[in-house]
Design a protein around this motif. Sequence first.
Motif, PDB file in Angstrom:
ATOM      1  N   GLY A 547      40.851  30.980  31.921  1.00 20.68           N
ATOM      2  CA  GLY A 547      39.957  31.331  30.832  1.00 20.68           C
ATOM      3  C   GLY A 547      38.695  30.504  30.778  1.00 20.68           C
ATOM      4  N   TYR A 548      38.534  29.546  31.675  1.00 16.31           N
ATOM      5  CA  TYR A 548      37.287  28.793  31.791  1.00 16.31           C
ATOM      6  C   TYR A 548      36.395  29.470  32.838  1.00 16.31           C
ATOM      7  N   TYR A 549      35.142  29.029  32.911  1.00 16.36           N
ATOM      8  CA  TYR A 549      34.173  29.678  33.813  1.00 16.36           C
ATOM      9  C   TYR A 549      33.454  28.583  34.596  1.00 16.36           C
ATOM     10  N   PRO A 550      33.971  28.193  35.746  1.00 14.47           N
ATOM     11  CA  PRO A 550      33.395  27.051  36.465  1.00 14.47           C
ATOM     12  C   PRO A 550      32.029  27.301  37.084  1.00 14.47           C
ATOM     13  N   GLY A 551      31.728  28.552  37.415  1.00 15.79           N
ATOM     14  CA  GLY A 551      30.443  28.826  38.051  1.00 15.79           C
ATOM     15  C   GLY A 551      30.294  30.289  38.381  1.00 15.79           C
ATOM     16  N   GLY A 552      29.111  30.662  38.848  1.00 11.71           N
ATOM     17  CA  GLY A 552      28.858  32.041  39.222  1.00 11.71           C
ATOM     18  C   GLY A 552      29.857  32.519  40.267  1.00 11.71           C
ATOM     19  N   GLY A 553      30.529  33.616  39.988  1.00 17.83           N
ATOM     20  CA  GLY A 553      31.529  34.139  40.925  1.00 17.83           C
ATOM     21  C   GLY A 553      32.943  33.756  40.580  1.00 17.83           C
ATOM     22  N   ALA A 554      33.181  33.347  39.316  1.00 13.63           N
ATOM     23  CA  ALA A 554      34.519  32.916  38.916  1.00 13.63           C
ATOM     24  C   ALA A 554      35.477  34.083  38.731  1.00 13.63           C
ATOM     25  N   THR A 555      34.991  35.303  38.811  1.00 13.02           N
ATOM     26  CA  THR A 555      35.865  36.476  38.801  1.00 13.02           C
ATOM     27  C   THR A 555      36.075  37.002  40.211  1.00 13.02           C
ATOM     28  N   LEU A 556      34.985  37.265  40.923  1.00 18.07           N
ATOM     29  CA  LEU A 556      35.104  37.854  42.259  1.00 18.07           C
ATOM     30  C   LEU A 556      35.635  36.859  43.294  1.00 18.07           C
ATOM     31  N   GLY A 557      35.336  35.574  43.105  1.00 20.59           N
ATOM     32  CA  GLY A 557      35.867  34.583  44.046  1.00 20.59           C
ATOM     33  C   GLY A 557      37.383  34.615  44.109  1.00 20.59           C
ATOM     34  N   PRO A 558      38.075  34.446  42.979  1.00 23.05           N
ATOM     35  CA  PRO A 558      39.536  34.551  42.997  1.00 23.05           C
ATOM     36  C   PRO A 558      40.025  35.928  43.449  1.00 23.05           C
ATOM     37  N   GLY A 559      39.292  36.991  43.107  1.00 25.07           N
ATOM     38  CA  GLY A 559      39.699  38.319  43.570  1.00 25.07           C
ATOM     39  C   GLY A 559      39.771  38.385  45.077  1.00 25.07           C
ATOM     40  N   LEU A 560      38.745  37.845  45.742  1.00 19.34           N
ATOM     41  CA  LEU A 560      38.718  37.821  47.201  1.00 19.34           C
ATOM     42  C   LEU A 560      39.807  36.922  47.763  1.00 19.34           C
TER      43      LEU A 560
END
Length: 575
Positions: A547-560
């Motif tokens: 639920g935190y947001y470390p940086g740009g791409g915090a959704t797609l990075g883990p998705g990949l």
Amino acid sequence: MLGNSEERHGEEPWDEERDLIVLGSGCAGMAAALFASKKSLDVLLCEKSSHLGGTTASSGGVLWIPCSDEARSAGVQDSPEEAARYLRSMLGEHFREDIAAAYLQSAPAAAAAIQQDTEVRLKLMTTMGDYEASLPGGMAIGRSLEPVRFDGRRLGADFELVRPPIAQLMLLGGLYVDKRRVDEFLNPFASWGNFAGTLRTLVRYAFDRLRYSRGTDVGAGNALIASMLLSFRRRKIAFWLDSPMVELIGDAKQGVQGAVIRRNGRLLRVRARRGVVLATGGFPRNPDLLKELAPKFPHDQTVSFQGNVGDAMVQARRLGAVADNAMCGPCLWTPTSKLHQPDGTARTVLYGYLDRGRPGMIAVDARGNRFVNESNSYHHIVAGMFDRGVDADSRFYQVCDRRFLWRRGLGMIRPFQPSLRRHLRNGYIVSGRTIAELAERIGIEPQALERTVARHNEFCRTGVDLDYAKGEDPYNWQFGDPSVASPNPNLAPIQHGPFFALRIYPASLGTAMGIQASADAQVLDGSGAAIPGLYACGNDMASVFRGYYPGGGATLGPGLVFAYRAIEHIAASES
């Protein structure tokens, strides 16, 4: 719902058989299918809508990948230990060693693998750092990758299968100008390069519209999905559009054997010999699940794909999976505004890239007090709203003067608008000749807002924001303006009337809360045991960042990354 698995389905014939079924076509789903194809697995991707891409196609397309090959080639000094230190300092008690270690170990390999023998190309972002780079282990640059721009003409007729970006992000009915090129379009006469680039773009767009429904020069998430689709075609990966998953076939003990897919009006039983990967985008559009799983975070706005209604969560829970809610919040957030339509409905307006965080604008609550560092990330803005309290009576506004609005725009209002009459008449913004008059019109005690603006203007004079340290974190700097008359480029006074207010609302980008899964993306039951043959990635899997947001791409990075780990686990297991 069709009922329970083997008792009803066990003796029925299969309509199709594959090694692997992937459900969903965002970054995570398409990456899983590509990784599976590279492992020589016979894979079928099923997408419920008529386009590929889900929320990814309208996103910035950024991936948070510490220690990537691209960063190393650019001379960035980083390490998994420093990235872990950053996550520990941000996540605190929510940090999970096993999931985070797996992520950081596999992130560089996943980013490299998605580009090997595919059409996907990524590059290091040189203008984006960690969202809290001042924390221990944070980096001002080097951990976010973005797709290289893509020529949609390479897809031919298949370009129309890629979900278009949000209409708000397109000009002239179909010209996609993402934030990487917006300054060029806003200032076409600032330089010969800007003028030539704008002219080339417009000429190409005119020719594109002779063949396509929109412009084919795409970037960001649209480029990522388009390049993945071209890779699908060249690798002959099967995908079905307009084919929603109706039910998973199997149970918690025996595992998942396949899925029921609705296709062309028929229910097809598709066997998955090696497993099913859930990548349907989470549940940001499911109010019942949000009310059940996230009752302390009321909101009715989201900018996610409309099909993200929790298909995977519902079916996985039916088989014994559980929602992982041990995190700081259920969603990744962004502020939005609302445009009220003549029919009484309200259209969600995405937070403006041009105005957000820029010097000369403050965000205030219903008492007229600032509640956040406005130059922090979009996620932090909404987190600040929830910290202040969001309920039926709460209100939040962006406040600025006419000079700011002329130069930066505000929400859906573009810069350099000579008349604001339409936006004032429909109530999208409110104006006042003085700060006190503006306060009265939006229901704030005038003296309170006057004090807040005066205090902010004093910070602009000294260059030090004593309340929220605006301009001190490296992430803030990208929103600064070196030309402002202030010792701090993130601070500019609000002083040139008339003055304006735009009401903002909390909205989700997607869910962070998701299905509890292992470090290899295996779906777990309530006892912590893996459900055989069932995997989750993307927003269907509970976020590694809790639920935190470390940086740009915090959704797609883990998705990949967890798509990569899921396929590695499947390929290593016995067939």
